[in-house]
Design a protein around this motif. Structure first.
Motif, mmCIF file in Angstrom:
data_model
loop_
_atom_site.group_PDB
_atom_site.id
_atom_site.type_symbol
_atom_site.label_atom_id
_atom_site.label_comp_id
_atom_site.label_asym_id
_atom_site.label_seq_id
_atom_site.Cartn_x
_atom_site.Cartn_y
_atom_site.Cartn_z
ATOM 1 N N GLU A 54 0.864 -1.179 0.022
ATOM 2 C CA GLU A 54 -0.019 0.049 0.130
ATOM 3 C C GLU A 54 0.826 1.145 -0.026
ATOM 4 O O GLU A 54 0.416 2.282 0.139
ATOM 5 N N LEU A 97 -12.313 5.211 -4.818
ATOM 6 C CA LEU A 97 -11.645 5.344 -3.600
ATOM 7 C C LEU A 97 -10.361 4.726 -3.458
ATOM 8 O O LEU A 97 -9.395 5.038 -2.497
ATOM 9 N N GLU A 98 -9.854 4.015 -4.219
ATOM 10 C CA GLU A 98 -8.276 3.590 -4.408
ATOM 11 C C GLU A 98 -7.578 4.663 -4.551
ATOM 12 O O GLU A 98 -6.544 4.686 -4.026
ATOM 13 N N SER A 100 -8.531 7.700 -4.096
ATOM 14 C CA SER A 100 -8.497 8.297 -2.800
ATOM 15 C C SER A 100 -7.799 8.174 -1.500
ATOM 16 O O SER A 100 -7.031 8.738 -0.732
ATOM 17 N N ARG A 101 -7.452 6.768 -1.466
ATOM 18 C CA ARG A 101 -6.646 6.202 -0.290
ATOM 19 C C ARG A 101 -5.077 6.355 -0.539
ATOM 20 O O ARG A 101 -4.635 6.546 0.411
ATOM 21 N N ASP A 176 -16.751 4.146 6.035
ATOM 22 C CA ASP A 176 -15.445 3.834 5.327
ATOM 23 C C ASP A 176 -14.993 5.382 4.941
ATOM 24 O O ASP A 176 -13.911 5.687 4.879
ATOM 25 N N ASN A 180 -11.940 7.860 5.814
ATOM 26 C CA ASN A 180 -11.062 8.247 4.952
ATOM 27 C C ASN A 180 -10.882 9.953 5.194
ATOM 28 O O ASN A 180 -9.981 10.252 4.870
ATOM 29 N N GLN A 183 -8.846 10.572 8.095
ATOM 30 C CA GLN A 183 -7.606 10.223 7.864
ATOM 31 C C GLN A 183 -6.803 11.109 7.013
ATOM 32 O O GLN A 183 -5.624 11.820 7.225
ATOM 33 N N ARG A 184 -7.446 11.475 5.825
ATOM 34 C CA ARG A 184 -6.792 12.547 5.139
ATOM 35 C C ARG A 184 -6.625 13.826 5.696
ATOM 36 O O ARG A 184 -5.625 14.735 5.619
#
Ligand code: DC
Length: 230
Positions: A54, A97-98, A100-101, A176, A180, A183-184
């Motif tokens: 990741e 979302l991938e 965004s992560r 979720d 996110n 976290q961001r």
């Protein structure tokens, strides 16, 4: 009337892009989404195997950064801005979302920021632009004539993102997304290079309880005041 630079910064998912786009349309300015540029770099990493687990392979990305060119074009029909990564339309993929992560990691790298800031300053050379992001008023255009710092509660922002994803048919889980968003916020505010913070001379706009119309009226009023003084 003299053209100015409008810098709109703030937390993720607080409607900055929608607001900046609408403002640009109303006043006949060009709109640039700087977050889309970091998202496009994250997508480039995904497409080119520049990820280990990741984590971004920083060494590999550094060697490729000069090959990453991001441009914007207006959609012929909707007039919305479309993001191109090395000439390819990536507007849809960069909103996943991938991406965004991964994107906060990418945006925390100093060499990525340097390359993007250089591209962003070129976009603002002739003024008459609205650019949104995190460091537009502090780093990219510290002399911007109009600076707005936007915020809203994390819950309101997660709900907006959820509605956006479900409206386009994506599967989304509110919890979720909230995680996110939080976290961001944390990564954006605590990173070493250009952390998210309000410029001293930026106007604060908390839009948790504002309608889009109320927000636009306020922006236009401020824009008129500032341009009348220029
Ligand atoms: O606004 P957005 O959610 O599309 O931004 C994507 C990410 O890029 C977000 O984690 C913050 C980062 N970003 C940044 O560091 N600097 C900017 N000028 C714009 C976005």
């Amino acid at each position: 009337m003299k053209k100015i630079i409008i810098a709109i910064d703030g937390f993720s998912s607080c409607g900055k892009s929608t607001m900046a786009k609408a403002l640009a349309r109303n006043i006949g300015y060009l709109y640039f989404d700087s977050g889309a540029m970091y998202r496009a770099v994250a997508l480039y990493c995904m497409q080119n195997g520049i990820i280990e687990g990741e984590k971004i392979d920083t060494y590999a990305l550094r060697s490729k950064i000069e090959d990453i060119h991001i441009t914007f074009e207006a959609d012929q029909e909707t007039k919305n801005s479309i993001t191109f990564l090395n000439g390819v339309n990536v507007e849809h993929e960069i909103r996943s979302l991938e991406v965004s992560r991964l994107v906060s990691q990418v945006a925390a790298l100093d060499f990525v920021r340097e390359a993007m800031v250089e591209q962003q300053r070129r976009m603002g050379k002739s003024k008459g632009i609205v650019m949104d992001g995190r460091d537009i008023g502090t780093t990219v255009f510290p002399d911007a004539e109009m600076k707005v710092f936007v915020t809203a509660s994390a819950e309101v922002r997660a709900k907006r993102r959820y509605d956006e994803l479900t409206a386009r048919g994506d599967n989304a889980d509110y919890n979720d997304i909230l995680e996110n968003v939080l976290q961001r916020d944390h990564i954006d505010q605590t990173r070493e290079v250009s952390p998210l913070k309000k410029a001293d001379d930026a106007m604060l706009l908390d839009n948790s309880d504002l309608t889009r119309e109320e927000q636009m009226d306020w922006l236009i009023e401020e824009f008129n005041k500032i341009t009348a003084e220029c």
